[in-house]
Design a protein around this motif. Structure first.
Motif, PDB file in Angstrom:
ATOM      1  N   CYS A   1       0.853  -1.190   0.000  1.00  0.00           N
ATOM      2  CA  CYS A   1       0.000   0.000   0.000  1.00  0.00           C
ATOM      3  C   CYS A   1       0.891   1.244   0.000  1.00  0.00           C
ATOM      4  CB  CYS A   1      -0.877  -0.033   1.242  1.00  0.00           C
ATOM      5  SG  CYS A   1      -1.860   1.457   1.500  1.00  0.00           S
TER       6      CYS A   1
ATOM      7  N   CYS B   1       0.204   2.975   3.949  1.00  0.00           N
ATOM      8  CA  CYS B   1       0.594   2.326   5.206  1.00  0.00           C
ATOM      9  C   CYS B   1       1.778   1.392   5.017  1.00  0.00           C
ATOM     10  CB  CYS B   1      -0.592   1.593   5.827  1.00  0.00           C
ATOM     11  SG  CYS B   1      -1.008   0.044   4.986  1.00  0.00           S
TER      12      CYS B   1
ATOM     13  N   HIS C   1      -4.567   0.138  -0.104  1.00  0.00           N
ATOM     14  CA  HIS C   1      -5.660  -0.653   0.452  1.00  0.00           C
ATOM     15  C   HIS C   1      -6.957   0.132   0.272  1.00  0.00           C
ATOM     16  CE1 HIS C   1      -2.427  -2.417   3.220  1.00  0.00           C
ATOM     17  NE2 HIS C   1      -2.893  -3.445   2.556  1.00  0.00           N
TER      18      HIS C   1
ATOM     19  N   CYS D   1      -7.443   2.190   3.444  1.00  0.00           N
ATOM     20  CA  CYS D   1      -6.633   3.413   3.506  1.00  0.00           C
ATOM     21  C   CYS D   1      -7.203   4.468   2.555  1.00  0.00           C
ATOM     22  CB  CYS D   1      -5.174   3.098   3.164  1.00  0.00           C
ATOM     23  SG  CYS D   1      -4.356   2.073   4.415  1.00  0.00           S
TER      24      CYS D   1
HETATM   25 ZN   LIG Z   1      -2.813   0.690   3.504  1.00  0.00          ZN
END
Ligand SMILES: [Zn+2]
Length: 173
Positions: A55, A58, A89, A92
């Motif tokens: 990602c 993150c 993601h 996210c």
């Molecule tokens: Zn993420």
């Protein structure tokens, strides 16, 4: 199959009334499905190895899931340019929504575009996305300035925002 395309198929069952398109995730998924689904597929295909299947925000593994995120949110810059895409993601991406990302993310994005921008731009130009590195950076600087001027917030991470500070503009120098 990537989550991106599961997301597309789910949204495809929904009415396409504009009232439903109230998040960046839904906007990009539905719009891409209607226009060039192959384009979205290509973005994920190009970005996944460059991000080491992680990602963008993150840094945890995507494990072949993930959605295409507009780094500068679509609400600020409603145009698909190659260098504004990152893979993230869905959680996210959904939590970031229409916020601009905080300093570490901005620095990583500018650095990505500096280091890998030509590769990303060339690959995505094949499916019709414009590269425009100078314009993309200029729009980003404008968007960050706007958020600082309006005393908004930057998205730092999941459920975590911070008050916008002009310190972040140093990333552009
Ligand atoms: Zn993420």
């Amino acid at each position: 199959m990537a989550a991106t395309f599961r997301t597309v198929s789910v949204h495809n069952k929904l009415p396409r009334a504009s009232a439903r398109l109230d998040t960046p995730v839904e906007r990009i998924c539905c719009r891409r499905f209607i226009t060039t689904r192959a384009g979205l597929q290509k973005v994920a295909y190009v970005l996944r190895p460059l991000q080491d299947d992680s990602c963008f925000f993150c840094r945890e593994k995507l494990r072949n899931a993930g959605v295409v995120d507009h780094f500068i949110p679509w609400s600020r810059y409603p145009r698909d340019t190659a260098l504004n895409f990152v893979l993230a993601h869905s959680v996210c991406n959904g939590d970031k929504r229409d916020l601009l990302a905080g300093q570490s993310h901005l620095e990583r994005w500018l650095e990505r575009n500096e280091r890998q921008g030509a590769e990303v731009g060339e690959a995505l130009s094949e499916v019709g996305f414009l590269m425009e590195p100078a314009v993309t950076t200029m729009i980003a600087r404008w968007a960050y300035n706007q958020t600082i001027a309006s005393e908004g917030h930057f998205w730092v991470g999941y459920k975590n925002t911070e008050k916008a500070s002009a310190d972040i503009l140093r990333a552009f120098s």
